[in-house]
Motif scaffolding. Structure first.
Motif, PDB file in Angstrom:
ATOM      1  N   ARG A   2      10.888   5.893 -13.457  1.00 44.22           N
ATOM      2  CA  ARG A   2      10.009   6.551 -14.433  1.00 44.22           C
ATOM      3  C   ARG A   2       8.689   6.950 -13.790  1.00 44.22           C
ATOM      4  O   ARG A   2       8.197   8.066 -14.001  1.00 44.22           O
ATOM      5  N   THR A   3       8.109   6.045 -13.009  1.00 41.03           N
ATOM      6  CA  THR A   3       6.851   6.376 -12.331  1.00 41.03           C
ATOM      7  C   THR A   3       7.063   7.482 -11.313  1.00 41.03           C
ATOM      8  O   THR A   3       6.223   8.390 -11.175  1.00 41.03           O
ATOM      9  N   PHE A   4       8.177   7.416 -10.608  1.00 37.41           N
ATOM     10  CA  PHE A   4       8.486   8.461  -9.624  1.00 37.41           C
ATOM     11  C   PHE A   4       8.481   9.837 -10.276  1.00 37.41           C
ATOM     12  O   PHE A   4       7.859  10.788  -9.768  1.00 37.41           O
ATOM     13  N   ASP A   5       9.173   9.963 -11.394  1.00 42.02           N
ATOM     14  CA  ASP A   5       9.223  11.261 -12.073  1.00 42.02           C
ATOM     15  C   ASP A   5       7.826  11.733 -12.483  1.00 42.02           C
ATOM     16  O   ASP A   5       7.486  12.917 -12.350  1.00 42.02           O
ATOM     17  N   ALA A   6       7.017  10.806 -12.950  1.00 40.13           N
ATOM     18  CA  ALA A   6       5.672  11.174 -13.400  1.00 40.13           C
ATOM     19  C   ALA A   6       4.803  11.628 -12.235  1.00 40.13           C
ATOM     20  O   ALA A   6       4.118  12.665 -12.325  1.00 40.13           O
ATOM     21  N   GLU A  22       2.950  15.255 -11.317  1.00 45.92           N
ATOM     22  CA  GLU A  22       1.493  15.290 -11.193  1.00 45.92           C
ATOM     23  C   GLU A  22       1.051  15.734  -9.799  1.00 45.92           C
ATOM     24  O   GLU A  22       0.052  16.447  -9.648  1.00 45.92           O
ATOM     25  N   THR A  23       1.789  15.326  -8.791  1.00 42.75           N
ATOM     26  CA  THR A  23       1.367  15.570  -7.414  1.00 42.75           C
ATOM     27  C   THR A  23       1.745  16.963  -6.932  1.00 42.75           C
ATOM     28  O   THR A  23       0.946  17.647  -6.289  1.00 42.75           O
ATOM     29  N   PHE A  24       2.951  17.403  -7.253  1.00 41.21           N
ATOM     30  CA  PHE A  24       3.444  18.638  -6.660  1.00 41.21           C
ATOM     31  C   PHE A  24       3.531  19.811  -7.629  1.00 41.21           C
ATOM     32  O   PHE A  24       3.700  20.953  -7.199  1.00 41.21           O
ATOM     33  N   GLY A  25       3.426  19.564  -8.932  1.00 37.28           N
ATOM     34  CA  GLY A  25       3.393  20.653  -9.892  1.00 37.28           C
ATOM     35  C   GLY A  25       4.573  21.598  -9.754  1.00 37.28           C
ATOM     36  O   GLY A  25       5.731  21.184  -9.761  1.00 37.28           O
ATOM     37  N   GLU A  26       4.287  22.887  -9.587  1.00 32.38           N
ATOM     38  CA  GLU A  26       5.351  23.889  -9.514  1.00 32.38           C
ATOM     39  C   GLU A  26       6.210  23.755  -8.266  1.00 32.38           C
ATOM     40  O   GLU A  26       7.290  24.352  -8.187  1.00 32.38           O
ATOM     41  N   ARG A  44      -1.428   5.176  -8.321  1.00 34.45           N
ATOM     42  CA  ARG A  44      -1.515   6.134  -9.424  1.00 34.45           C
ATOM     43  C   ARG A  44      -2.974   6.497  -9.684  1.00 34.45           C
ATOM     44  O   ARG A  44      -3.837   5.618  -9.824  1.00 34.45           O
ATOM     45  N   GLY A  45      -3.249   7.763  -9.745  1.00 39.25           N
ATOM     46  CA  GLY A  45      -4.603   8.233  -9.996  1.00 39.25           C
ATOM     47  C   GLY A  45      -5.422   8.470  -8.753  1.00 39.25           C
ATOM     48  O   GLY A  45      -6.586   8.883  -8.839  1.00 39.25           O
ATOM     49  N   GLN A  46      -4.873   8.219  -7.569  1.00 38.45           N
ATOM     50  CA  GLN A  46      -5.597   8.468  -6.325  1.00 38.45           C
ATOM     51  C   GLN A  46      -5.941   9.953  -6.208  1.00 38.45           C
ATOM     52  O   GLN A  46      -5.126  10.826  -6.502  1.00 38.45           O
ATOM     53  N   LYS A  47      -7.155  10.232  -5.775  1.00 33.55           N
ATOM     54  CA  LYS A  47      -7.586  11.607  -5.609  1.00 33.55           C
ATOM     55  C   LYS A  47      -7.229  12.102  -4.206  1.00 33.55           C
ATOM     56  O   LYS A  47      -7.258  11.338  -3.244  1.00 33.55           O
ATOM     57  N   PRO A  48      -6.903  13.373  -4.062  1.00 34.74           N
ATOM     58  CA  PRO A  48      -6.607  13.911  -2.726  1.00 34.74           C
ATOM     59  C   PRO A  48      -7.870  13.965  -1.878  1.00 34.74           C
ATOM     60  O   PRO A  48      -8.935  14.386  -2.354  1.00 34.74           O
ATOM     61  N   GLU A  49      -7.767  13.523  -0.619  1.00 39.52           N
ATOM     62  CA  GLU A  49      -8.927  13.505   0.277  1.00 39.52           C
ATOM     63  C   GLU A  49      -8.487  13.511   1.724  1.00 39.52           C
ATOM     64  O   GLU A  49      -7.345  13.180   2.047  1.00 39.52           O
ATOM     65  N   TYR A 107       3.415  -0.526  -6.073  1.00 37.37           N
ATOM     66  CA  TYR A 107       2.853   0.651  -6.739  1.00 37.37           C
ATOM     67  C   TYR A 107       2.661   0.430  -8.233  1.00 37.37           C
ATOM     68  O   TYR A 107       1.677   0.861  -8.824  1.00 37.37           O
ATOM     69  N   ASP A 108       3.598  -0.242  -8.894  1.00 35.98           N
ATOM     70  CA  ASP A 108       3.557  -0.400 -10.350  1.00 35.98           C
ATOM     71  C   ASP A 108       3.067  -1.788 -10.751  1.00 35.98           C
ATOM     72  O   ASP A 108       3.264  -2.769 -10.016  1.00 35.98           O
ATOM     73  N   GLU A 109       2.466  -1.868 -11.909  1.00 32.31           N
ATOM     74  CA  GLU A 109       2.068  -3.154 -12.459  1.00 32.31           C
ATOM     75  C   GLU A 109       3.286  -3.894 -12.989  1.00 32.31           C
ATOM     76  O   GLU A 109       4.200  -3.296 -13.563  1.00 32.31           O
ATOM     77  N   ALA A 110       3.283  -5.216 -12.794  1.00 33.92           N
ATOM     78  CA  ALA A 110       4.399  -6.043 -13.265  1.00 33.92           C
ATOM     79  C   ALA A 110       3.898  -7.191 -14.123  1.00 33.92           C
ATOM     80  O   ALA A 110       4.596  -8.175 -14.305  1.00 33.92           O
ATOM     81  N   GLY A 111       2.685  -7.085 -14.629  1.00 31.32           N
ATOM     82  CA  GLY A 111       2.073  -8.160 -15.390  1.00 31.32           C
ATOM     83  C   GLY A 111       0.687  -8.430 -14.858  1.00 31.32           C
ATOM     84  O   GLY A 111       0.268  -7.854 -13.846  1.00 31.32           O
TER      85      GLY A 111
END
Length: 546
Positions: free
Chosen positions: A370-374, A378-382, A259-264, A356-360
């Motif tokens: 939930r993360t998938f939807d977010a 964020e990644t693909f927009g329209e 999460r938060g990785q920049k495209p490169e 991918y997700d934090e678990a503690g």
């Protein structure tokens, strides 16, 4: 992705968990080779001095042989220089130091800059004719790993080949750039060329043929192979190339691996690399211009540089090593005309999606719905709806597997396939997909989702990792033997199809509706043609504007 408390930004990981867990067994495994066994060929005279390896009557192993001088003090961030010759017979029975890196693949990491060494594994005895040579470049995202983690005894003996594995400078030590600094962003690639030059001058003394050298690697090692394929300085240093899960155009979109990785893109313009290096130097208190800034940087202890290791790990192009972006060089035909074996694993990205997700505190878990939807939004927009329609939720058992399929196809399969198409216009190309649904684990901690043929899972078929042989069932052992046969047949002749077993035709684009991709999986019918473009939605991604 994290190992301990560190973020792994590229997911070009290779062997993160398994080597760390098993390296303790490496010394015991190596100790089984007696320095006094074999045919007397355990002492070899190189151009810089004699080395004593280990032999067991079947194979000889020489470790930690210097191919360049320690890149320390005034040699830090300079092109590799020849090592000082030695007079006495040098002990080559133990691995040399790994290049500086943080804890991860190397337990405890490494702080030793005297790391430009290589390892030679060769069948015992004098061959009737020189053996083909395979030079292995390790993966690890350009910030971790070591050549000594790859035990090549099975490949050498079964394939009757000489295998050389190399260390090269990593992270800020290998790819730092700064305005006015000669070689900015290319020192790790220059190290690889120095090792290949050493092979040309010395490998005949180990029974290898310097006129028949295959450059091979996985992940960052495969990307390095593509870089060398387009580098003028590598001309004549190798005669074939193997690129496993690594291409000239590897890149990622936002959030792909975490999460938060920049495209490169993995390869960056020289000006970008130098600008990043200027910021790194300033962060370390070495602001200003050359030569003062480099005097300051070369005076820093390794401990000061390790915290910024991963800030500078993108090879630069627009210089003498890579005159143009490697993917562009392939498009216009500016690459060395050598046969290519290339491919990827079927489920590359389960490795990053599983954590991918934090678990503690200090714990990770697979991506949630939930993360998938977010991250989709964020990644693909329209374009989110189009991607969802191409990868419907009903086709996957979890959101994590759905995201993994998207990233595998867009990041890995597309770049590998398109590279093969460009190369096949001018040179013989053989393409594969490793598809073992349950390969041996790459981590001592059981994952919380099905991993399939994850990134780096094919390595067990070719090497013993971290000093341990793989835990293969009967079908997987047969697959490993077949793969070693394919790889070493390619090294010997430029054609993996000359090995016994299922036929492997070339990847052809002209006149072929479906270019041949060889699926590699255990069991009856596991080795077969596969329509990789259809399986990985490549027509969708090719037409998709990103």
């Amino acid at each position: 992705m994290k190992v301990g408390n560190r973020r792994l930004p590229l997911a070009l990981l290779g062997l993160t968990g398994v080597v760390g867990a098993m390296t303790a067994c490496a010394d015991a495994s190596t100790a089984e080779l007696s320095a006094d066994a074999g045919t007397g060929g355990n002492i070899v005279e190189t151009e810089y001095g004699s080395v004593r390896g280990k032999a067991d009557g079947k194979v000889r192993v020489f470790q930690g042989i210097p191919y360049a001088a320690p890149p320390v003090r005034e040699l830090r961030w300079k092109n590799p220089k020849p090592p000082e010759p030695w007079k006495d017979v040098r002990d080559a029975t133990k691995p040399g130091p790994a290049c500086p890196q943080n804890p991860g693949e190397i337990p405890g990491g490494s702080k030793n800059e005297d790391c430009l060494n290589l390892n030679v594994t060769a069948p015992s005895g004098t061959p009737a004719k020189p053996r083909p040579v395979i030079v292995w470049v390790h993966g690890g995202g350009y910030y971790m790993g070591a050549g000594s983690n790859y035990g090549a005894e099975r490949m050498a003996t079964q394939g009757d080949a000489v295998v050389v594995s190399v260390n090269y400078r990593l992270g800020v030590f290998g790819f730092f750039g700064h305005p006015g600094l000669e070689g900015s962003g290319t020192y790790g690639l220059k190290d690889q060329q120095a090792a290949l030059s050493w092979v040309q001058r010395n490998i005949a003394r180990f029974g290898g043929d310097p006129r028949n050298v295959t450059l091979a690697g996985q992940s960052a090692g495969g990307i390095s192979g593509c870089a060398q394929l387009t580098s003028p300085g590598a001309k004549g240093l190798f005669h074939k190339v193997v690129m496993q899960s690594g291409s000239c155009s590897v890149g990622w979109l936002r959030n792909f691996d975490y999460r938060g990785q920049k495209p490169e893109k993995i390869f960056q313009p020289l000006a970008t690399v130098q600008d990043r290096g200027r910021r790194t130097a300033a962060e370390l208190g070495c602001a200003g211009e050359d030569p003062a800034v480099m005097a300051c940087m070369r005076g820093l202890p390794v401990d000061d540089l390790l915290p910024v290791l991963e800030k500078d790990m993108h090879p630069a192009y627009g210089n003498d090593v890579l005159p143009m972006r490697p993917s562009t060089a392939l498009s216009v035909g500016r690459f060395h005309r050598v046969p290519v074996l290339s491919g990827h694993t079927r489920d590359e990205s389960t490795q990053s999606t599983a954590v991918y997700d934090e678990a503690g505190p200090g714990q990770r878990k697979p991506m949630t719905e939930r993360t998938f939807d977010a991250v989709m939004a964020e990644t693909f927009g329209e374009d989110e709806a189009a991607v969802r329609a191409e990868y419907p939720g009903s086709a996957y058992d979890s959101a994590a597997l759905r995201w993994s399929a998207i990233v595998t196809d867009r990041k890995w399969a597309l770049s590998q396939y398109e590279m093969a198409r460009k190369l096949a216009r001018r040179v013989p190309v053989y393409q594969y997909q490793f598809a073992d649904p349950e390969p041996p684990a790459l981590s001592p901690v059981p994952p919380k989702m099905p991993m399939g043929a994850q990134h780096a899972s094919e390595l067990w078929s070719l090497f013993d990792l971290g000093g341990m042989p793989p835990d293969l069932d009967a079908g997987q052992r047969r697959l490993a033997e077949q793969m070693i046969g394919y790889w070493t047949s390619f090294a010997a002749s430029g054609d993996p199809g000359k090995a016994t077993g299922p036929r492997w035709p070339r990847f052809r684009t002209l006149g072929h509706r479906v270019p041949h991709v060889q699926a590699l999986a255990p069991g009856d019918g596991g080795i077969r043609p596969v329509d990789a473009a259809a399986e990985h939605h490549l027509r969708f991604w090719t037409s998709f504007a990103h």
